[in-house]
Design a protein around this motif. Structure first.
Motif, PDB file in Angstrom:
ATOM      1  N   ILE A   1       0.856  -1.184   0.000  1.00  0.00           N
ATOM      2  CA  ILE A   1       0.000   0.000   0.000  1.00  0.00           C
ATOM      3  C   ILE A   1       0.896   1.239   0.000  1.00  0.00           C
ATOM      4  O   ILE A   1       1.944   1.254   0.681  1.00  0.00           O
ATOM      5  CB  ILE A   1      -0.920  -0.010   1.231  1.00  0.00           C
ATOM      6  CG1 ILE A   1      -1.922  -1.157   1.120  1.00  0.00           C
ATOM      7  CG2 ILE A   1      -1.643   1.321   1.400  1.00  0.00           C
ATOM      8  CD1 ILE A   1      -2.729  -1.409   2.373  1.00  0.00           C
ATOM      9  N   SER A   2       0.500   2.256  -0.736  1.00  0.00           N
ATOM     10  CA  SER A   2       1.280   3.482  -0.807  1.00  0.00           C
ATOM     11  C   SER A   2       1.504   4.054   0.589  1.00  0.00           C
ATOM     12  O   SER A   2       0.562   4.182   1.385  1.00  0.00           O
ATOM     13  CB  SER A   2       0.545   4.507  -1.674  1.00  0.00           C
ATOM     14  OG  SER A   2       1.244   5.728  -1.706  1.00  0.00           O
ATOM     15  N   GLY A   3       2.767   4.369   0.895  1.00  0.00           N
ATOM     16  CA  GLY A   3       3.096   4.901   2.204  1.00  0.00           C
ATOM     17  C   GLY A   3       3.544   3.849   3.202  1.00  0.00           C
ATOM     18  O   GLY A   3       4.046   4.185   4.276  1.00  0.00           O
ATOM     19  N   HIS A   4       3.366   2.587   2.861  1.00  0.00           N
ATOM     20  CA  HIS A   4       3.817   1.501   3.746  1.00  0.00           C
ATOM     21  C   HIS A   4       5.262   1.144   3.414  1.00  0.00           C
ATOM     22  O   HIS A   4       5.625   1.018   2.243  1.00  0.00           O
ATOM     23  CB  HIS A   4       2.926   0.273   3.579  1.00  0.00           C
ATOM     24  CG  HIS A   4       1.583   0.411   4.183  1.00  0.00           C
ATOM     25  ND1 HIS A   4       0.735  -0.665   4.381  1.00  0.00           N
ATOM     26  CD2 HIS A   4       0.924   1.492   4.674  1.00  0.00           C
ATOM     27  CE1 HIS A   4      -0.377  -0.236   4.951  1.00  0.00           C
ATOM     28  NE2 HIS A   4      -0.295   1.067   5.125  1.00  0.00           N
ATOM     29  N   THR A   5       6.058   0.944   4.462  1.00  0.00           N
ATOM     30  CA  THR A   5       7.473   0.634   4.245  1.00  0.00           C
ATOM     31  C   THR A   5       7.829  -0.812   4.561  1.00  0.00           C
ATOM     32  O   THR A   5       8.889  -1.279   4.196  1.00  0.00           O
ATOM     33  CB  THR A   5       8.361   1.552   5.101  1.00  0.00           C
ATOM     34  OG1 THR A   5       8.102   1.294   6.488  1.00  0.00           O
ATOM     35  CG2 THR A   5       8.091   3.019   4.799  1.00  0.00           C
ATOM     36  N   SER A   6       6.944  -1.492   5.277  1.00  0.00           N
ATOM     37  CA  SER A   6       7.218  -2.884   5.663  1.00  0.00           C
ATOM     38  C   SER A   6       6.423  -3.854   4.800  1.00  0.00           C
ATOM     39  O   SER A   6       5.241  -3.624   4.525  1.00  0.00           O
ATOM     40  CB  SER A   6       6.848  -3.114   7.131  1.00  0.00           C
ATOM     41  OG  SER A   6       7.911  -2.802   7.980  1.00  0.00           O
ATOM     42  N   VAL A   7       7.091  -4.928   4.403  1.00  0.00           N
ATOM     43  CA  VAL A   7       6.453  -5.987   3.619  1.00  0.00           C
ATOM     44  C   VAL A   7       6.722  -7.324   4.296  1.00  0.00           C
ATOM     45  O   VAL A   7       7.843  -7.586   4.754  1.00  0.00           O
ATOM     46  CB  VAL A   7       6.993  -6.001   2.174  1.00  0.00           C
ATOM     47  CG1 VAL A   7       6.511  -7.261   1.449  1.00  0.00           C
ATOM     48  CG2 VAL A   7       6.535  -4.767   1.411  1.00  0.00           C
ATOM     49  N   TYR A   8       5.685  -8.135   4.354  1.00  0.00           N
ATOM     50  CA  TYR A   8       5.769  -9.449   4.984  1.00  0.00           C
ATOM     51  C   TYR A   8       5.336 -10.502   3.971  1.00  0.00           C
ATOM     52  O   TYR A   8       4.439 -10.263   3.165  1.00  0.00           O
ATOM     53  CB  TYR A   8       4.826  -9.521   6.205  1.00  0.00           C
ATOM     54  CG  TYR A   8       4.948  -8.350   7.146  1.00  0.00           C
ATOM     55  CD1 TYR A   8       4.300  -7.154   6.878  1.00  0.00           C
ATOM     56  CD2 TYR A   8       5.691  -8.441   8.311  1.00  0.00           C
ATOM     57  CE1 TYR A   8       4.401  -6.059   7.726  1.00  0.00           C
ATOM     58  CE2 TYR A   8       5.790  -7.363   9.184  1.00  0.00           C
ATOM     59  CZ  TYR A   8       5.146  -6.179   8.882  1.00  0.00           C
ATOM     60  OH  TYR A   8       5.251  -5.107   9.738  1.00  0.00           O
TER      61      TYR A   8
END
Lengths: 114, 113
Positions: free
Chosen positions: A26-33
């Motif tokens: 999602i735009s603005g999210h920095t973490s990915v799992y």
């Protein structure tokens, strides 16, 4: 606001091949799992990336790897595919890398290994 | 110690019934407990979440009850509807889990019209 997107939707490979799965947070999210959802095994945590760095990995062999790009999108690579790697691979993102940030999931990539 | 045990595996109720899904955990470091709803072909979607400083949280027809001493929490769906038919997952995490959500095994809920 667009949600987490994943590609491809479906992927069919044979044993021994490599698979590459992609995720846009999602735009603005920095973490990915990344999570694996195999039949009968529930959702198992695979990897966490934040600000381009791998922060944590679950109990999976090293042939599961990935990376996060400067635009925060991510790639999961699975080498030397085995039949038991067949599963739905889910990507999630969160606004920050704090442990209790809400994780928003994408629709997943269905990987089938023949 | 990292497990979250969820029951029942499947649940069938009539429209208007109140299905209850239970989860239990061992790790006392867990301090955030979200519930996710997953429809076929979709990723899990956050439904409601609770922290252990409260014993109950309501959002619309969904209620979480939390028993810190028993290390158990449950989801109640009031006035259930056929559209609530989905798989429900409880999960747990903490600030020291380093991003890892530990999920229960899931409950397949079917609400008959």
């Amino acid at each position: 606001e667009a949600g987490v997107t994943q590609s491809p939707t479906h992927l069919i490979k044979t044993r021994g091949q490599q698979a590459t799965l992609r995720c846009s947070p999602i735009s603005g999210h920095t973490s990915v799992y990344w999570y694996q959802q195999a039949l009968g095994l529930g959702l198992q945590f695979l990897l966490w990336y934040d600000e381009g760095e791998e922060r944590n990995r679950g109990n999976f062999p090293p042939r599961f790897s990935g990376r996060q790009f400067p635009n925060y999108s991510s790639e999961l690579n699975v080498n030397a595919l085995e039949l038991e790697d067949s599963a739905l691979y889910l990507c999630a993102s969160s606004r920050q890398g704090r442990g209790t940030d809400t994780q928003y999931f994408g629709p997943g990539t269905r990987l089938t290994v023949l | 110690q990292q497990q979250v045990k969820q029951s029942p595996q499947s649940l069938i109720v009539q429209k208007g019934g109140i299905p209850i899904i239970n989860c239990a955990y061992e790790n006392t470091a867990f301090d955030y407990f979200p519930w996710y709803q997953q429809f076929p072909g979709k990723g899990p979607a956050l439904l409601i979440a609770i922290r252990p400083d409260v014993s109950e949280k309501k959002e619309g027809r969904f209620t979480i009850s939390f028993n810190k001493s028993a290390k158990q929490f449950s989801l109640h769906i009031m006035d259930s509807q056929p559209g609530d038919s989905a798989t429900y997952f409880c999960a747990a995490t903490s600030g020291t889990s380093y991003g890892k959500l530990t999920f229960g095994q899931g409950t397949i809920l079917t609400v008959h019209p």
